[in-house]
Motif scaffolding. Structure first.
Motif, PDB file in Angstrom:
ATOM      1  N   UNK A  69      16.122  26.698  24.645  1.00 31.92           N
ATOM      2  CA  UNK A  69      15.337  25.997  25.667  1.00 31.92           C
ATOM      3  C   UNK A  69      14.200  25.199  25.048  1.00 31.92           C
ATOM      4  N   UNK A  70      13.484  25.821  24.128  1.00 31.48           N
ATOM      5  CA  UNK A  70      12.363  25.130  23.489  1.00 31.48           C
ATOM      6  C   UNK A  70      12.857  23.930  22.679  1.00 31.48           C
ATOM      7  N   UNK A  71      13.905  24.138  21.889  1.00 32.07           N
ATOM      8  CA  UNK A  71      14.383  23.083  20.999  1.00 32.07           C
ATOM      9  C   UNK A  71      14.930  21.889  21.776  1.00 32.07           C
ATOM     10  N   UNK A  72      15.749  22.141  22.783  1.00 30.67           N
ATOM     11  CA  UNK A  72      16.310  21.035  23.564  1.00 30.67           C
ATOM     12  C   UNK A  72      15.217  20.270  24.301  1.00 30.67           C
ATOM     13  N   UNK A 133       6.840  26.082  27.996  1.00 27.89           N
ATOM     14  CA  UNK A 133       6.146  24.805  28.134  1.00 27.89           C
ATOM     15  C   UNK A 133       5.040  24.655  27.097  1.00 27.89           C
ATOM     16  N   UNK A 134       4.246  25.720  26.894  1.00 21.88           N
ATOM     17  CA  UNK A 134       3.155  25.649  25.935  1.00 21.88           C
ATOM     18  C   UNK A 134       3.640  25.460  24.513  1.00 21.88           C
ATOM     19  N   UNK A 135       4.646  26.243  24.107  1.00 26.29           N
ATOM     20  CA  UNK A 135       5.176  26.127  22.749  1.00 26.29           C
ATOM     21  C   UNK A 135       5.841  24.768  22.545  1.00 26.29           C
ATOM     22  N   UNK A 136       6.582  24.299  23.549  1.00 32.27           N
ATOM     23  CA  UNK A 136       7.242  22.997  23.445  1.00 32.27           C
ATOM     24  C   UNK A 136       6.229  21.866  23.328  1.00 32.27           C
TER      25      UNK A 136
END
Length: 271
Positions: A69-72, A133-136
């Motif tokens: 999820x984060x990577x995409x 959301x924060x990490x992305x």
């Protein structure tokens, strides 16, 4: 003779490069006792898939879906913003253009570790700690400067005369761009997407700072396999986990390698 020497050196360097990968896969199939032996085992005869069964747990699946999820999200958002910024810098002349380009270069020189405290405080104030959301958001900010710079080289490499010719033939400016220029930018978008994908997929330090121990991306999950209190390190399990973490990257490379190669050669050194 020089060609043979060059080929021999190339083969030796390739073997040196691929040996750690081979050793990782080899160890993943060894029994735990044999992996700690002082006598190296180069071919895992009698090995099995028990290490993979030990690491394929719900914890791994949760970390896998979190990393995906984060990577995409990072790849999609970074490409959209980088594409628009690179297009603006390359095709238009506006006040502050040189300052914007200079800022991109300066931002890339700032060590990531110098921003950890301010980034943590920022996400804490926004209520985005321990969230996708924060990490992305932090990953996008980290990959965006280089992605903009890379895509700018691709846009500069496509003559604006092609769009003007299409406009003379009756296309609008938007239609000319999407029919003529955008398809030519596909290698650049793929190369930039690969860079963003690798940075987000393999990033460790920011995830350590932002995410809670109960919410782990794959690099954090893999670290947990290697560091277990009061237990000997399960090296076959760690190597099996490393293989599983590397598989999505290998699959992604196989899907885009043609576009990526042409993109890196044609645009990455321009601008």
């Amino acid at each position: 003779m020089s060609k043979r020497l060059a080929n021999t050196l190339g083969i030796i360097l390739a073997l040196l490069w691929i040996f750690p990968v081979y050793w990782m896969v080899n160890t993943a199939f060894l029994p735990a006792s044999q992996s700690r032996s002082t006598t190296p085992t180069f071919v895992p005869f009698g090995g099995d898939f028990s290490a993979f069964s030990r690491v394929l747990t719900p914890s791994f699946m949760n970390s896998l879906f979190l990393s995906l999820r984060v990577t995409l999200l990072v790849v999609v958002v970074a490409l959209i913003f980088a594409f628009l910024a690179a297009l603006a810098v390359s095709r238009f002349r506006f006040a502050g253009r040189k300052g914007f380009i200079l800022t991109i270069l300066i931002v890339q020189m700032i060590p990531a570790e110098a921003l950890f405290i301010s980034q943590y405080k920022m996400l804490q104030g926004w209520g985005l700690l321990n969230s996708v959301a924060g990490l992305s958001l932090l990953y996008v900010a980290a990959v965006l400067p280089f992605t903009v710079w890379m895509l700018r080289g691709f846009v500069d490499g496509i003559p604006a005369d092609l769009e003007q010719a299409a406009m003379i033939d009756g296309c609008s400016r938007t239609s000319a761009f999407f029919r003529i220029t955008f398809p030519l930018l596909a290698p650049g978008l793929v190369a930039s997407g690969v860079y963003a994908f690798l940075q987000a997929w393999n990033e460790f330090t920011l995830a350590t700072v932002i995410m809670n121990p109960s919410t782990k991306t794959l690099p954090l999950w893999l670290r947990g396999l290697a560091i277990q209190s009061n237990q000997a390190t399960d090296w076959p399990g760690v190597m099996a986990g490393s293989v599983l973490v590397a598989l999505p990257v290998i699959i992604f490379f196989m899907l885009v390698q043609g576009r990526m190669t042409s993109g890196l050669v044609s645009g990455a050194v321009k601008g």
